[in-house]
Design a protein around this motif. Structure first.
Motif, PDB file in Angstrom:
ATOM      1  N   MET A 279       0.843  -1.177   0.000  1.00  0.00           N
ATOM      2  CA  MET A 279       0.000   0.000   0.000  1.00  0.00           C
ATOM      3  C   MET A 279       0.892   1.244   0.000  1.00  0.00           C
ATOM      4  O   MET A 279       1.942   1.271   0.613  1.00  0.00           O
ATOM      5  CB  MET A 279      -0.918   0.004   1.223  1.00  0.00           C
ATOM      6  N   ASN A 280       0.469   2.250  -0.670  1.00  0.00           N
ATOM      7  CA  ASN A 280       1.193   3.499  -0.755  1.00  0.00           C
ATOM      8  C   ASN A 280       1.364   4.117   0.632  1.00  0.00           C
ATOM      9  O   ASN A 280       0.457   4.070   1.461  1.00  0.00           O
ATOM     10  CB  ASN A 280       0.398   4.433  -1.676  1.00  0.00           C
ATOM     11  N   ILE A 281       2.538   4.711   0.909  1.00  0.00           N
ATOM     12  CA  ILE A 281       2.805   5.292   2.227  1.00  0.00           C
ATOM     13  C   ILE A 281       1.822   6.402   2.559  1.00  0.00           C
ATOM     14  O   ILE A 281       1.425   6.576   3.715  1.00  0.00           O
ATOM     15  CB  ILE A 281       4.271   5.781   2.340  1.00  0.00           C
ATOM     16  N   TYR A 282       1.378   7.146   1.558  1.00  0.00           N
ATOM     17  CA  TYR A 282       0.419   8.218   1.809  1.00  0.00           C
ATOM     18  C   TYR A 282      -0.932   7.659   2.257  1.00  0.00           C
ATOM     19  O   TYR A 282      -1.565   8.198   3.155  1.00  0.00           O
ATOM     20  CB  TYR A 282       0.253   9.095   0.574  1.00  0.00           C
TER      21      TYR A 282
ATOM     22  N   ASP B 199       4.882   1.269  15.832  1.00  0.00           N
ATOM     23  CA  ASP B 199       4.681  -0.163  15.567  1.00  0.00           C
ATOM     24  C   ASP B 199       4.972  -0.560  14.115  1.00  0.00           C
ATOM     25  O   ASP B 199       5.600  -1.593  13.890  1.00  0.00           O
ATOM     26  CB  ASP B 199       3.269  -0.597  15.966  1.00  0.00           C
ATOM     27  N   PRO B 200       4.541   0.220  13.106  1.00  0.00           N
ATOM     28  CA  PRO B 200       4.893  -0.160  11.732  1.00  0.00           C
ATOM     29  C   PRO B 200       6.357   0.088  11.389  1.00  0.00           C
ATOM     30  O   PRO B 200       6.826  -0.311  10.333  1.00  0.00           O
ATOM     31  CB  PRO B 200       4.006   0.727  10.854  1.00  0.00           C
ATOM     32  N   GLY B 201       7.093   0.762  12.270  1.00  0.00           N
ATOM     33  CA  GLY B 201       8.508   1.010  12.018  1.00  0.00           C
ATOM     34  C   GLY B 201       8.782   2.281  11.242  1.00  0.00           C
ATOM     35  O   GLY B 201       9.877   2.449  10.714  1.00  0.00           O
ATOM     36  N   TRP B 202       7.807   3.172  11.169  1.00  0.00           N
ATOM     37  CA  TRP B 202       8.019   4.425  10.439  1.00  0.00           C
ATOM     38  C   TRP B 202       9.040   5.296  11.147  1.00  0.00           C
ATOM     39  O   TRP B 202       9.866   5.928  10.517  1.00  0.00           O
ATOM     40  CB  TRP B 202       6.718   5.186  10.262  1.00  0.00           C
ATOM     41  N   VAL B 203       8.955   5.360  12.471  1.00  0.00           N
ATOM     42  CA  VAL B 203       9.929   6.095  13.281  1.00  0.00           C
ATOM     43  C   VAL B 203      10.242   5.258  14.517  1.00  0.00           C
ATOM     44  O   VAL B 203       9.456   4.411  14.923  1.00  0.00           O
ATOM     45  CB  VAL B 203       9.421   7.498  13.709  1.00  0.00           C
ATOM     46  N   SER B 204      11.404   5.512  15.107  1.00  0.00           N
ATOM     47  CA  SER B 204      11.780   4.796  16.335  1.00  0.00           C
ATOM     48  C   SER B 204      11.212   5.528  17.549  1.00  0.00           C
ATOM     49  O   SER B 204      10.708   6.647  17.440  1.00  0.00           O
ATOM     50  CB  SER B 204      13.301   4.716  16.438  1.00  0.00           C
ATOM     51  N   ASN B 205      11.301   4.901  18.704  1.00  0.00           N
ATOM     52  CA  ASN B 205      10.839   5.547  19.937  1.00  0.00           C
ATOM     53  C   ASN B 205      11.626   6.817  20.225  1.00  0.00           C
ATOM     54  O   ASN B 205      11.059   7.822  20.675  1.00  0.00           O
ATOM     55  CB  ASN B 205      10.946   4.590  21.122  1.00  0.00           C
TER      56      ASN B 205
ATOM     57  N   SER C  62       2.842  17.381  15.570  1.00  0.00           N
ATOM     58  CA  SER C  62       3.493  16.070  15.504  1.00  0.00           C
ATOM     59  C   SER C  62       3.083  15.315  14.246  1.00  0.00           C
ATOM     60  O   SER C  62       3.914  14.657  13.618  1.00  0.00           O
ATOM     61  CB  SER C  62       3.193  15.248  16.753  1.00  0.00           C
ATOM     62  N   ALA C  63       1.822  15.417  13.848  1.00  0.00           N
ATOM     63  CA  ALA C  63       1.370  14.743  12.625  1.00  0.00           C
ATOM     64  C   ALA C  63       2.084  15.295  11.395  1.00  0.00           C
ATOM     65  O   ALA C  63       2.493  14.548  10.507  1.00  0.00           O
ATOM     66  CB  ALA C  63      -0.130  14.897  12.467  1.00  0.00           C
ATOM     67  N   THR C  64       2.248  16.600  11.356  1.00  0.00           N
ATOM     68  CA  THR C  64       2.944  17.235  10.228  1.00  0.00           C
ATOM     69  C   THR C  64       4.398  16.781  10.175  1.00  0.00           C
ATOM     70  O   THR C  64       4.896  16.419   9.106  1.00  0.00           O
ATOM     71  CB  THR C  64       2.872  18.766  10.360  1.00  0.00           C
ATOM     72  N   TYR C  65       5.071  16.786  11.305  1.00  0.00           N
ATOM     73  CA  TYR C  65       6.467  16.401  11.324  1.00  0.00           C
ATOM     74  C   TYR C  65       6.662  14.916  11.033  1.00  0.00           C
ATOM     75  O   TYR C  65       7.598  14.534  10.325  1.00  0.00           O
ATOM     76  CB  TYR C  65       7.100  16.761  12.672  1.00  0.00           C
ATOM     77  N   ILE C  66       5.784  14.077  11.537  1.00  0.00           N
ATOM     78  CA  ILE C  66       5.865  12.638  11.239  1.00  0.00           C
ATOM     79  C   ILE C  66       5.656  12.391   9.752  1.00  0.00           C
ATOM     80  O   ILE C  66       6.368  11.603   9.152  1.00  0.00           O
ATOM     81  CB  ILE C  66       4.860  11.846  12.096  1.00  0.00           C
ATOM     82  N   GLY C  67       4.685  13.076   9.166  1.00  0.00           N
ATOM     83  CA  GLY C  67       4.476  12.952   7.721  1.00  0.00           C
ATOM     84  C   GLY C  67       5.704  13.366   6.935  1.00  0.00           C
ATOM     85  O   GLY C  67       6.072  12.735   5.946  1.00  0.00           O
ATOM     86  N   TYR C  68       6.369  14.431   7.387  1.00  0.00           N
ATOM     87  CA  TYR C  68       7.573  14.888   6.715  1.00  0.00           C
ATOM     88  C   TYR C  68       8.696  13.858   6.833  1.00  0.00           C
ATOM     89  O   TYR C  68       9.371  13.545   5.864  1.00  0.00           O
ATOM     90  CB  TYR C  68       8.016  16.229   7.313  1.00  0.00           C
ATOM     91  N   VAL C  69       8.881  13.316   8.040  1.00  0.00           N
ATOM     92  CA  VAL C  69       9.965  12.348   8.273  1.00  0.00           C
ATOM     93  C   VAL C  69       9.724  11.061   7.497  1.00  0.00           C
ATOM     94  O   VAL C  69      10.637  10.501   6.883  1.00  0.00           O
ATOM     95  CB  VAL C  69      10.115  12.061   9.786  1.00  0.00           C
ATOM     96  N   VAL C  70       8.487  10.588   7.490  1.00  0.00           N
ATOM     97  CA  VAL C  70       8.177   9.298   6.863  1.00  0.00           C
ATOM     98  C   VAL C  70       8.294   9.377   5.341  1.00  0.00           C
ATOM     99  O   VAL C  70       8.769   8.443   4.702  1.00  0.00           O
ATOM    100  CB  VAL C  70       6.772   8.826   7.284  1.00  0.00           C
ATOM    101  N   THR C  71       7.879  10.490   4.752  1.00  0.00           N
ATOM    102  CA  THR C  71       7.873  10.567   3.287  1.00  0.00           C
ATOM    103  C   THR C  71       9.202  10.996   2.700  1.00  0.00           C
ATOM    104  O   THR C  71       9.381  10.937   1.496  1.00  0.00           O
ATOM    105  CB  THR C  71       6.770  11.526   2.796  1.00  0.00           C
TER     106      THR C  71
END
Length: 72
Positions: A1-4, A35-41, A62-71
């Motif tokens: 599935m697409n990351i987005y 849990d999916p491994g997108w970012v570490s603790n 946090s949602a904005t920054y996580i989206g930036y880091v993951v993509t």
């Protein structure tokens, strides 16, 4: 599935089942992104610290920054 699509699904679940404000949703956000491994603790802890320092709601920041880091 697409990351987005995965990010949309994760934050849709957080939006539907999380209540009580950004601080109350942090544990749910952590479960959905660590849990999916997108970012570490450790990275998630850094994201929360940065989100607290920037103006605005912590959940949105946090949602904005996580989206930036993951993509990237």
């Amino acid at each position: 599935m697409n990351i987005y699509l995965q990010l949309i699904w994760a934050y849709l679940k957080i939006g539907l089942f999380g209540f009580g404000g950004g601080y109350a949703m942090l544990s749910l956000i952590q479960k959905e992104v660590v849990d999916p491994g997108w970012v570490s603790n450790n990275t998630f802890t850094d994201i929360v610290a940065i989100s607290q320092m920037t103006p605005g709601p912590i959940g949105i920041n946090s949602a904005t920054y996580i989206g930036y880091v993951v993509t990237n």
